[in-house]
Motif scaffolding. Structure first.
Motif, short mmCIF file in Angstrom:
data_model
loop_
_atom_site.label_atom_id
_atom_site.label_comp_id
_atom_site.label_asym_id
_atom_site.label_seq_id
_atom_site.Cartn_x
_atom_site.Cartn_y
_atom_site.Cartn_z
N LEU A 1 36.15 46.26 44.75
CA LEU A 1 35.57 46.66 46.03
C LEU A 1 34.64 47.85 45.86
CD1 LEU A 1 38.69 46.30 48.36
CD2 LEU A 1 36.74 44.75 48.15
N ALA A 2 35.03 48.81 45.01
CA ALA A 2 34.17 49.96 44.77
C ALA A 2 32.88 49.54 44.06
CB ALA A 2 34.91 51.00 43.94
N LYS B 1 30.65 47.85 46.60
CA LYS B 1 30.04 48.85 47.46
C LYS B 1 28.88 49.56 46.77
CE LYS B 1 31.09 53.02 50.14
NZ LYS B 1 32.14 53.99 50.54
N SER C 1 46.89 48.00 44.25
CA SER C 1 45.87 48.73 45.03
C SER C 1 44.74 49.21 44.13
CB SER C 1 46.52 49.92 45.74
OG SER C 1 47.54 49.48 46.61
N HIS C 2 45.11 49.68 42.95
CA HIS C 2 44.08 50.15 42.01
C HIS C 2 43.21 48.99 41.54
CE1 HIS C 2 42.20 52.39 38.76
NE2 HIS C 2 42.57 51.43 37.93
N GLU C 3 43.86 47.87 41.20
CA GLU C 3 43.09 46.73 40.70
C GLU C 3 42.18 46.15 41.78
OE1 GLU C 3 43.00 45.40 37.69
OE2 GLU C 3 44.41 46.79 36.77
N LEU C 4 42.64 46.13 43.03
CA LEU C 4 41.81 45.62 44.11
C LEU C 4 40.72 46.61 44.51
CD1 LEU C 4 44.49 43.96 46.40
CD2 LEU C 4 42.64 42.79 45.22
N ARG C 5 40.99 47.90 44.36
CA ARG C 5 40.00 48.90 44.73
C ARG C 5 38.80 48.88 43.78
NH1 ARG C 5 41.98 54.98 44.56
NH2 ARG C 5 42.03 54.39 42.34
N THR C 6 39.05 48.54 42.52
CA THR C 6 37.96 48.56 41.53
C THR C 6 36.84 47.59 41.89
OG1 THR C 6 39.49 49.26 39.80
CG2 THR C 6 37.41 48.26 39.09
#
Length: 367
Positions: A163-164, A167, A156-161
């Protein structure tokens, strides 16, 4: 599973003990009676003075004995029945006490508490073997669940980076229309590519864990040649020399997954190497009962405590590399999962001069 209520095992054992005890009592009394029938005559002549009877005559001995023996035999059977029921109930309870503890631990684990252990005391028997096996299963299950939770959090952390970052770049493009969009598009492309690579790596990891692939006979040395030829441009870009050797190395598995395994190991050895004049050695050999793939590289000194943890997802031996070929932190994790899916073993060991040596042993024939 919903089941209709039935008779408890304790009651079944009690009735079994009681029935066996009653059967033994009946057989014993029958043997006594047969003995009496054989050695005692049906009638006997009573001589005055031999007994309390003063009148001589012939008396029916067997019928008199039967009237005396039958009530006492019935009383003995009633006592055996009561003794069997009470004693069998107590004995069955003591025998089934370990099973009660195992059942309680199972219900506790069903409610989500995997840290509970039975730890049944006493010497080894069937119940204690079952309890020890259950404790071992709980320990492995607890470790697996903890590993999956760490993996989910890291993924989740690796995928969130990315995406953030995407954005943020889109917010900049929206609030500043005059900004050069070429740079933003290029950065978005890089971030999107990394997110796609990470997603594909996660899918490959899941596929390998489920063992949903077709196995076939193949030559591991040809897989090594194909992987190294594919990664030669990357090695030249990093100034790393790749040396390969190996003869015919038969094994059994998935061509695509073993190629991915070899490419991950070689890619890791190239990227995590010396800044210049690094070397990677790749070999495929045959040992008794195993096909062995070895990937060795130069690089920084690694502690023996750190090396075994490198196969965990998103673990890196050094700080995160900010390059186009740094990977997503799943290379060795995928390699380890592919190895286990092929019923093999993957071993990591630090080199005394720096770098790491990775050995993969695969079966030479179908399990």
């Amino acid at each position: 599973m919903d089941r209709p209520p039935g008779v408890s095992v304790r009651l079944k054992l009690t009735l079994s003990y009681t029935g066996f005890l009653m059967l033994a009592g009946v057989l014993l009394l029958a043997a006594v009676w047969l003995f009496l029938l054989r050695y005692i005559p049906e009638r006997a002549l009573i001589i005055p003075g031999s007994t309390d009877t003063l009148t001589p005559g012939v008396f029916p001995v067997r019928s008199s004995l039967l009237h005396v023996f039958a009530p006492r035999a019935a009383a003995v059977l009633v006592i055996l029945l009561v003794f069997g029921l009470v004693g069998g109930w107590i004995l069955a309870g003591r025998m089934l006490a370990p099973l009660t503890r195992i059942t309680g631990a199972t219900r506790t684990a069903t409610n989500g508490s995997l840290s509970h252990r039975i730890r049944l005391p006493g010497r080894k028997d069937e119940f204690r073997e079952l309890a020890d096996a259950f404790d071992t299963m709980l320990a492995r299950l607890e470790a697996h669940v903890a590993e999956q939770r760490r993996f989910a959090a890291n993924a989740s952390h690796e995928l969130r980076t990315p995406l953030a970052i995407s954005k943020a770049l889109l917010e900049v493009a929206r609030t500043d229309p005059d900004r050069d969009t070429g740079e933003l598009v290029e950065r978005l492309h890089t971030v999107n590519t990394r997110a796609i690579d990470l997603t594909e790596a996660l899918l490959l990891l899941s596929r390998a864990e489920q063992r949903s692939f077709t196995r076939e006979h193949l030559d591991l040395s040809l897989v090594v040649e194909e992987a190294t030829e594919t990664l030669l441009p990357l090695a030249e870009k990093h100034g790393v020399t790749v040396e390969i050797r190996g003869d015919l190395t038969p094994t059994f598995g998935s061509q695509a997954l073993l190629l991915q395994l070899t490419m991950n190991l070689v890619h890791n050895a190239i990227v995590h190497n010396l800044p210049e004049r690094g070397t990677v050695w790749v070999s495929a050999d045959v040992r008794p009962g195993a096909a062995v793939l070895t990937v060795e590289n130069t690089g920084e000194q690694l502690s023996p405590e750190l090396v075994p943890t490198l196969t965990e997802p998103f673990r890196r031996g050094t700080e995160r590399l900010r390059t186009d070929h740094a990977g997503v932190g799943l290379g060795l994790a995928i390699a380890d999962t592919i190895t286990q899916a092929h019923d093999g073993t993957l071993t990591l060991a630090p080199r005394p001069a720096g770098g790491i040596r990775i050995t993969v042993e695969l079966p030479t024939a179908a399990p």
